[in-house]
Design a protein around this motif. Sequence first.
Motif, short mmCIF file in Angstrom:
data_model
loop_
_atom_site.label_atom_id
_atom_site.label_comp_id
_atom_site.label_asym_id
_atom_site.label_seq_id
_atom_site.Cartn_x
_atom_site.Cartn_y
_atom_site.Cartn_z
N PHE A 284 8.50 -4.37 -9.30
CA PHE A 284 7.16 -3.63 -9.41
C PHE A 284 6.09 -4.42 -8.19
N THR A 285 5.06 -4.04 -8.06
CA THR A 285 4.24 -4.57 -7.60
C THR A 285 2.78 -5.32 -8.44
N LEU A 286 2.71 -6.34 -8.20
CA LEU A 286 1.21 -7.00 -9.18
C LEU A 286 0.16 -7.27 -8.30
N VAL A 287 -0.97 -6.51 -8.61
CA VAL A 287 -2.24 -6.23 -8.30
C VAL A 287 -3.42 -7.22 -8.76
N ARG B 189 13.03 -11.07 -3.73
CA ARG B 189 12.02 -11.48 -3.06
C ARG B 189 10.66 -11.39 -3.66
N ILE B 190 9.82 -12.43 -3.81
CA ILE B 190 8.39 -12.44 -4.35
C ILE B 190 7.64 -13.02 -3.21
N GLU B 191 6.49 -11.97 -3.07
CA GLU B 191 5.79 -12.24 -1.96
C GLU B 191 4.52 -11.58 -1.87
N TYR B 192 3.54 -12.18 -1.38
CA TYR B 192 2.18 -11.48 -1.10
C TYR B 192 2.41 -10.60 0.00
N LEU B 193 1.72 -9.41 -0.31
CA LEU B 193 1.91 -8.26 0.65
C LEU B 193 0.60 -8.06 1.36
N SER B 194 -0.51 -7.88 1.10
CA SER B 194 -1.74 -7.67 1.95
C SER B 194 -2.94 -7.86 0.61
N SER B 195 -4.23 -7.54 1.25
CA SER B 195 -5.17 -7.35 0.59
C SER B 195 -5.94 -6.31 1.07
N ALA B 196 -6.91 -5.64 0.17
CA ALA B 196 -7.77 -4.51 0.64
C ALA B 196 -9.07 -4.46 0.05
N GLU B 197 -9.95 -3.91 0.45
CA GLU B 197 -11.24 -3.65 -0.01
C GLU B 197 -11.46 -2.31 -0.55
N ARG B 198 -10.76 -1.48 -0.16
CA ARG B 198 -10.92 -0.02 -0.46
C ARG B 198 -9.45 0.52 -0.60
N LEU B 199 -9.16 1.34 -1.52
CA LEU B 199 -7.91 2.03 -1.83
C LEU B 199 -7.29 2.51 -0.51
N ASP B 200 -8.00 3.19 0.49
CA ASP B 200 -7.27 3.77 1.63
C ASP B 200 -6.59 2.82 2.51
N HIS B 201 -7.15 1.20 2.15
CA HIS B 201 -6.53 0.21 2.82
C HIS B 201 -5.41 -0.51 2.31
N ALA B 202 -4.98 -0.05 1.09
CA ALA B 202 -3.91 -0.57 0.28
C ALA B 202 -2.78 -0.10 0.60
N PRO B 203 -1.51 -1.06 0.58
CA PRO B 203 -0.15 -0.53 0.95
C PRO B 203 0.27 0.52 0.17
N ASP B 204 0.98 1.40 1.06
CA ASP B 204 1.32 2.78 0.23
C ASP B 204 2.85 2.43 0.00
N LEU B 205 2.99 2.14 -1.54
CA LEU B 205 4.16 1.67 -2.21
C LEU B 205 4.55 2.74 -3.15
N LEU B 206 5.95 2.73 -3.43
CA LEU B 206 6.60 3.58 -4.14
C LEU B 206 6.70 2.95 -5.61
#
Length: 266
Positions: A160-163, A92-109
Amino acid sequence: MAAPRLLSGMGCLYEMPAALGRVRRPYSTSRTFAEVLRLPKRQLTELVFPLQELQRHLLPESGPVLHLKTFEPSLEDLARAESLFTASARNRIEYLSSAERLDHAPDLLRPEVCFIGRSNVGKSSLIKALFSLAPEVEVRVSKKPGHTKKMNFFKVGKYFTLVDMPGYGYRAPEDFVNMVETYLKERKNLMRTFLLVDSVVGIQKADNIAIEMCEEFALPYVMVLTKIDKSSKGHLVKQVLQIQKFVATKTQGCFPQLFPVRRSAN
């Protein structure tokens, strides 16, 4: 109409997680990759291994040489890399979310790689090309600089996650430095930063912002040279040698080999 591709030595992106160790497998069945493999050898080299083609334009007695062998993926490696970006029920390849600040970024391992560069350097076009075999993933490309205003997170299978980071320079978000600096400094699972540089104009004053942050935080990063099809071979060789010298003498965390990319329609 098929999405444009960027043909290059970007295979370093795909070898980042330990799970992506080299395993010999048959070539990808991707139509585009199969078409590339059928090209004449000279044209294949120019598209897939552009540094090798540029090396031909240096005189043997000229002295400077291009870094070609530090990272040298085979065609099988590149085909396997392409498969990681091919969407399927099991990948699965998909858009996860957007964030303006690090504390709004998805918590990913999962490990993360991020793409950063000056406004209008071709960052969104490159990411769109990487996701061209995942048609449900939408990456907006604008002719107007400064389109990306937030950090955009994309899941690439289980690997992995691409940002996609906001561009710096013209029309950059007002809080760009705080947003990006915090991410680069504190994101624990960031494994590699891809810093895009316009090969036509070389490293600009604005690029030093990102370079200095990567150096200050001791981040491993790679310089990707965009728009290599916009210059003559002579100008491009000159730029590559200048940037390669900059990397060798002015940086500590930058990978010594440059990764040129060109824009090419299917």
